[in-house]
Design a protein around this motif. Structure first.
Motif, PDB file in Angstrom:
ATOM      1  N   PHE A  49      76.338   1.962  61.375  1.00 35.42           N
ATOM      2  CA  PHE A  49      74.832   1.787  61.884  1.00 35.42           C
ATOM      3  C   PHE A  49      74.812   0.534  62.068  1.00 35.42           C
ATOM      4  CE2 PHE A  49      75.386   5.252  58.965  1.00 35.42           C
ATOM      5  CZ  PHE A  49      74.985   6.417  59.678  1.00 35.42           C
ATOM      6  N   LEU A  50      74.474   0.089  63.446  1.00 32.68           N
ATOM      7  CA  LEU A  50      74.018  -1.257  63.770  1.00 32.68           C
ATOM      8  C   LEU A  50      72.408  -1.434  63.936  1.00 32.68           C
ATOM      9  CD1 LEU A  50      76.843  -2.336  65.758  1.00 32.68           C
ATOM     10  CD2 LEU A  50      76.677  -2.387  63.471  1.00 32.68           C
ATOM     11  N   ILE A  51      71.814  -2.340  63.505  1.00 30.27           N
ATOM     12  CA  ILE A  51      70.531  -2.531  64.054  1.00 30.27           C
ATOM     13  C   ILE A  51      70.503  -3.915  64.611  1.00 30.27           C
ATOM     14  CG2 ILE A  51      67.986  -3.000  63.140  1.00 30.27           C
ATOM     15  CD1 ILE A  51      68.446  -1.309  60.949  1.00 30.27           C
ATOM     16  N   ALA A  52      69.946  -3.856  65.953  1.00 27.78           N
ATOM     17  CA  ALA A  52      70.194  -5.334  66.777  1.00 27.78           C
ATOM     18  C   ALA A  52      68.996  -5.336  67.338  1.00 27.78           C
ATOM     19  CB  ALA A  52      71.116  -5.175  68.000  1.00 27.78           C
ATOM     20  N   ARG A  53      68.339  -6.578  67.701  1.00 21.44           N
ATOM     21  CA  ARG A  53      67.114  -7.190  68.416  1.00 21.44           C
ATOM     22  C   ARG A  53      67.456  -7.680  69.522  1.00 21.44           C
ATOM     23  NH1 ARG A  53      64.903 -10.774  64.539  1.00 21.44           N
ATOM     24  NH2 ARG A  53      66.253 -12.310  65.418  1.00 21.44           N
ATOM     25  N   ARG A  54      66.595  -7.430  70.585  1.00 14.80           N
ATOM     26  CA  ARG A  54      66.777  -8.066  71.842  1.00 14.80           C
ATOM     27  C   ARG A  54      66.180  -9.607  71.916  1.00 14.80           C
ATOM     28  NH1 ARG A  54      63.706  -7.224  77.832  1.00 14.80           N
ATOM     29  NH2 ARG A  54      64.511  -9.376  78.447  1.00 14.80           N
TER      30      ARG A  54
END
Length: 223
Positions: free
Chosen positions: A218-223
Motif C-alpha cells: 500500500f502506497l500513500i502519495a501526495r501530488r
C-alpha cells in the motif's frame, strides 16, 4: 461520464480494458458474494484507509477508482469522506448501487477520467491498477495526478510479487484475466516520475480471509 454502459466507444478501448470489463461483468455477483465482508477481517487495511481519510479531510471530493461492488467506497464514506465510485463494469456498478443506494457510482476508465484538472482532493486505487500493463502505468498515474488538486492524496493497493496470478474460468464463467503482482519500490518510482511524493510504503503479510497468500503493498502519495 455516464451511468449507462458505453456502446460505440468501447471499440476504441485498449484490448486490456475491454478484457477487464468483460471479465468483471461475467463474475460480478460471485465476486461480490466472495469478498463482500473482506474488510471486516482486515484491521490493517482499515487503518490505512483511516490514515488516508485523515490526510484528505472531509471537505474535498474523493474518487474510488475501480470501485467494483463498492465495499471500499462505502467504507470511505463511513469515515466521513465525500466519495464516489467509478468502474468499467456495468455489472459491478449495478451491485454497488444496489448495496449502497445513498452513494454515487459512475462508469468509466481510470485512463480517461471525465473530470476537470484538480477536481479531487483524494483518489483510491484499491487493487484496480493490477490489470493495467506496466508500460501503461505512467499514463494511469499521470491521469490520476491530473485530476488531483495540488496537495491531493492517492492511496494505491496491490499484491506483491513478480509474476501475475492468472484466473481462468473463475466460478465456472468462460473468462480469464491476469492479476499483476508488483514490487513497491518500482511502483513508488513510477509515482515519483508522475509527479507524486510518496509519503508511506506499507507491506503486510496476508491477514484475515484474503484468498491470495502473498504480501500486500500500500502506497500513500501526495501530488
Amino acid at each position: 461520464m455516464t451511468d449507462a454502459p458505453r456502446t460505440d466507444d468501447t471499440r476504441t478501448d485498449p484490448a486490456f480494458v475491454a478484457t477487464t470489463r468483460t471479465f468483471y461483468d461475467a463474475v460480478a455477483e460471485d465476486y461480490h458474494a466472495r469478498f463482500r465482508t473482506v474488510l471486516d477481517d482486515a484491521p490493517l487495511d482499515r487503518a490505512l484507509m483511516g490514515a488516508f481519510a485523515e490526510l484528505v479531510g472531509p471537505e474535498g471530493q474523493v474518487a474510488d477508482l475501480g470501485c467494483g461492488p463498492g465495499r471500499v467506497t462505502a467504507h470511505l464514506a463511513s469515515l466521513g469522506l465525500r466519495v464516489f465510485g467509478l468502474d468499467l463494469s456495468a455489472s459491478m456498478l449495478a451491485i454497488a448501487r444496489r448495496e449502497n443506494p445513498g452513494l454515487r457510482f459512475e462508469q468509466g476508465s481510470m485512463l480517461e477520467l471525465d473530470l476537470p484538472d484538480g477536481a479531487l482532493a483524494g483518489a483510491v486505487s484499491w487493487y484496480s491498477s493490477i490489470h493495467t500493463p506496466w508500460e501503461r502505468l505512467p499514463d494511469l498515474f499521470g491521469e490520476v495526478r491530473r485530476v488531483l488538486a495540488p496537495g491531493g492524496h492517492l492511496l494505491l493497493g496491490f499484491q506483491v510479487g513478480d509474476e501475475p496470478n492468472h484466473h481462468d474460468r473463475p466460478w465456472g464463467h468462460p473468462v480469464a484475466l491476469d492479476f499483476e503482482r508488483r514490487r513497491p519500490e518500482p511502483m513508488a518510482e513510477l509515482l515519483e516520475h508522475a509527479g507524486f511524493t510518496v509519503l508511506s510504503r506499507t507491506v503486510r503479510i496476508t491477514e484475515g480471509t484474503t484468498v491470495a497468500r502473498v504480501p500486500q503493498a500500500f502506497l500513500i502519495a501526495r501530488r
